[in-house]
Design a protein around this motif. Structure first.
Motif, short mmCIF file in Angstrom:
data_model
loop_
_atom_site.label_atom_id
_atom_site.label_comp_id
_atom_site.label_asym_id
_atom_site.label_seq_id
_atom_site.Cartn_x
_atom_site.Cartn_y
_atom_site.Cartn_z
N GLY A 1 99.27 57.55 35.32
CA GLY A 1 99.39 58.89 35.91
C GLY A 1 98.17 59.22 36.76
N ASP A 2 98.38 60.06 37.73
CA ASP A 2 97.31 60.52 38.60
C ASP A 2 97.38 62.04 38.61
OD1 ASP A 2 95.48 61.02 40.58
OD2 ASP A 2 96.28 59.55 41.99
N PRO A 3 96.42 62.78 38.10
CA PRO A 3 95.06 62.38 37.75
C PRO A 3 94.80 62.17 36.25
CG PRO A 3 95.12 64.76 38.03
CD PRO A 3 96.54 64.27 38.17
N GLU A 4 95.81 61.89 35.45
CA GLU A 4 95.56 61.67 34.02
C GLU A 4 94.63 60.46 33.79
OE1 GLU A 4 98.49 62.23 35.38
OE2 GLU A 4 99.92 63.12 33.98
N TYR B 1 104.98 55.70 31.33
CA TYR B 1 104.33 57.02 31.30
C TYR B 1 105.39 58.02 30.87
CZ TYR B 1 102.81 61.24 34.06
OH TYR B 1 102.50 62.48 34.53
N ASN C 1 107.61 57.73 34.08
CA ASN C 1 107.08 57.01 35.23
C ASN C 1 106.72 55.61 34.76
OD1 ASN C 1 107.24 59.24 37.05
ND2 ASN C 1 105.44 60.10 36.06
N ASP D 1 97.91 67.23 32.75
CA ASP D 1 97.51 67.43 34.14
C ASP D 1 97.91 68.81 34.62
OD1 ASP D 1 100.21 67.23 34.60
OD2 ASP D 1 100.04 65.81 36.24
N ARG E 1 103.97 53.72 35.79
CA ARG E 1 102.60 53.35 36.22
C ARG E 1 101.66 54.39 35.62
NH1 ARG E 1 102.35 58.42 38.16
NH2 ARG E 1 104.27 58.96 39.19
N LYS F 1 99.56 70.59 37.86
CA LYS F 1 100.29 70.22 39.08
C LYS F 1 100.22 71.28 40.18
CE LYS F 1 103.57 66.85 37.34
NZ LYS F 1 103.57 66.87 35.87
N1 GLY Z 1 100.45 63.36 37.03
C1 GLY Z 1 101.73 63.16 37.52
C2 GLY Z 1 102.03 61.81 37.97
O1 GLY Z 1 101.21 60.91 37.92
O2 GLY Z 1 103.16 61.58 38.38
#
Ligand code: GLY
Length: 461
Positions: free
Chosen positions: A323-326, A303, A319, A246, A321, A248
């Motif tokens: 990933g956003d935006p993965e 994650y 993490n 990603d 959960r 950032k």
């Molecule tokens: N891409 C970083 C996150 O989801 O924390």
């Protein structure tokens, strides 16, 4: 087409339907046996999860709480915030939800899985104990250091003066991290000791992050490219999904302030097979084992945010959960049924799971509101999505959109849309993503122009 239950589902009788890889159609009467799924959250990650789950022949009805302007096309929106746990529980009980899928970390850290499980409801994600891997950076760091899992050296402080004294003994750059959840703002990469001291003060004296900043980690700065591996974990087994990277920072060439993510791509060519195996064998598997050793039966997504250092992959953060935006770059490449993967986690059957992936890379570019991650305006009409919907291998996941009182789709957040495209190679995937993006407009739209550019420049596509 008539497909028998035996063909579609694993052999053990179970009132939960457990598809392996399903590409067929079902007769109408079969749908009555199918599942009601609730997706919790309302960003691009949750739209991607809902989109993929909606493709499952085993999903009868999809709810999204609170969802967004894009998710309303695939599920029924429920006006409950992702952090209102009692209301989510009431809704799930009342609607007899078969599986709840939690997008963001906050409800997991607050214990939504324990709450739902006590009521006998099936929910995808780790318990509150497991969620400490994200909710407490000191918990995750101690676990890694105790188990010899490769990560940056770190010291943990509850006392401001001792932390300050320690700072004077080390050389920058250095990373200062608030221990708890701080909406992605609790990490400072300090190039000099004044910046590091200011970050310490903000956390421990000024209380910028409340209780999340009372404890602080001072960590070694890890140099190298970042890779995210989202791994299904069923308590014992792991099943890594395709890696992603990603972006950032807000500006091209990784300049400007950090954001919630301005783009992503999958797979990650810089992660070669050797380092991938090291990540699995030295990091992912030992972490799942270490959790189990501590009596934590971790289920859901783990994650691993990794840095590819000269000594090999090291953990930057965990993490708990997607990933956003993965997720927005990974799920369009998944050819198998995501629900099948999730049910394999729930039922401890990851050992049997097989997932197939498209060989086509996916590039995701985020369109954001002008001014993001600082102040920005909302409520601007969005146009061009109908034309983009006709494009091959292109999908748009909404993040900050809503329907206004006149029934028009308008911007409602900092990150507005994720434009995702697959192609035969990264050159084509980029071209398709940026071509689609060019057809979409709203006032003040901003996006990075260099998503996946380094892959193309390094590999010639
Ligand atoms: N891409 C970083 C996150 O989801 O924390």
């Amino acid at each position: 087409m008539n497909i028998s239950r035996e063909f579609l589902f694993l052999s053990e009788p179970n009132d939960k339907i457990t598809p392996v890889v399903v590409f067929g159609f079902l007769e109408a009467d079969k749908w009555e046996e199918m599942m009601k799924v609730l997706v919790v959250g309302g960003g691009g990650r949750e739209h991607a999860l809902a989109w993929k789950l909606a493709q499952s022949p085993s999903v009868k009805k999809l709810y999204c709480a609170p969802g967004n302007g894009g998710m309303m096309e695939i599920g029924e929106l429920v006006d409950i915030s992702a952090e209102d746990l009692p209301s989510l529980l009431r809704f799930a009980v009342k609607e007899r939800i078969d599986l709840t899928v939690v997008g963001p970390e906050a409800p997991l850290v607050e214990g939504i899985v324990d709450l739902f499980s006590r009521e006998g409801l099936d929910i995808f994600g780790p318990s509150q104990e497991g969620a400490q891997m994200e909710g407490s950076k000191s918990f995750a760091k101690r676990l890694m250091l105790d188990e010899g899992i490769p990560t940056g050296a770190a010291e943990i402080f509850d006392d401001y003066q001792r932390a300050l004294d320690y700072l004077k003994t080390i050389h920058p750059p250095v990373v200062v991290k608030a221990d708890g959840l701080a909406a992605g703002k609790g990490v400072t990469v300090a190039q000099d000791l004044e910046t590091a001291a200011a970050a310490l003060r903000a956390c421990m004296v000024e209380g910028k992050f409340g209780s999340a900043g009372r404890r602080v980690l001072i960590e070694e700065f890890l140099q190298g490219q970042e890779v995210s591996i989202l791994t299904l974990v069923d308590g014992e087994e792991i099943f890594p999904l395709e890696p992603a990277q990603d972006y950032k920072r807000v500006g091209d060439n990784d300049t400007g302030p950090n954001t919630g993510g301005m783009g992503s791509y999958s797979p990650v060519p810089v992660l070669d097979q050797h380092n991938y195996q090291r990540a699995v064998e030295e990091i992912l598997r030992p972490t799942a084992r270490a959790l189990l050793k501590r009596g934590i039966h971790f289920k859901g997504i783990l994650y691993a945010g990794l840095i590819l250092t000269h000594q090999g992959p090291k953990v930057l953060e965990f993490n708990v959960r997607f990933g956003d935006p993965e997720t927005q770059a990974v799920l369009p490449r998944m050819e198998s049924d995501l629900l099948g993967g999730m049910l394999a986690v729930q039922e401890g059957r990851l050992r049997e799971l097989e997932l197939t992936w498209s060989s086509h890379p996916c590039v995701t570019v985020v369109m954001a509101s002008g001014g993001y991650p600082g102040d920005y305006s909302k409520g601007y009409p969005i146009s061009g999505l109908e034309e983009v919907a006709l494009l091959d291998e292109v999908v748009v996941f909404h993040a900050g959109t809503t329907m206004n009182s006149e029934g028009k789709l308008v911007t409602s957040g900092g990150r507005v849309l994720n434009i995702c495209a697959k192609g035969k190679d990264f050159v084509q995937a980029r071209e398709k993503a940026y071509n689609a993006l060019g057809k979409i407009s709203f006032q003040g739209a901003y996006y990075r122009k260099d998503i996946a550019l380094r892959v193309v420049q390094k590999n010639g596509g």
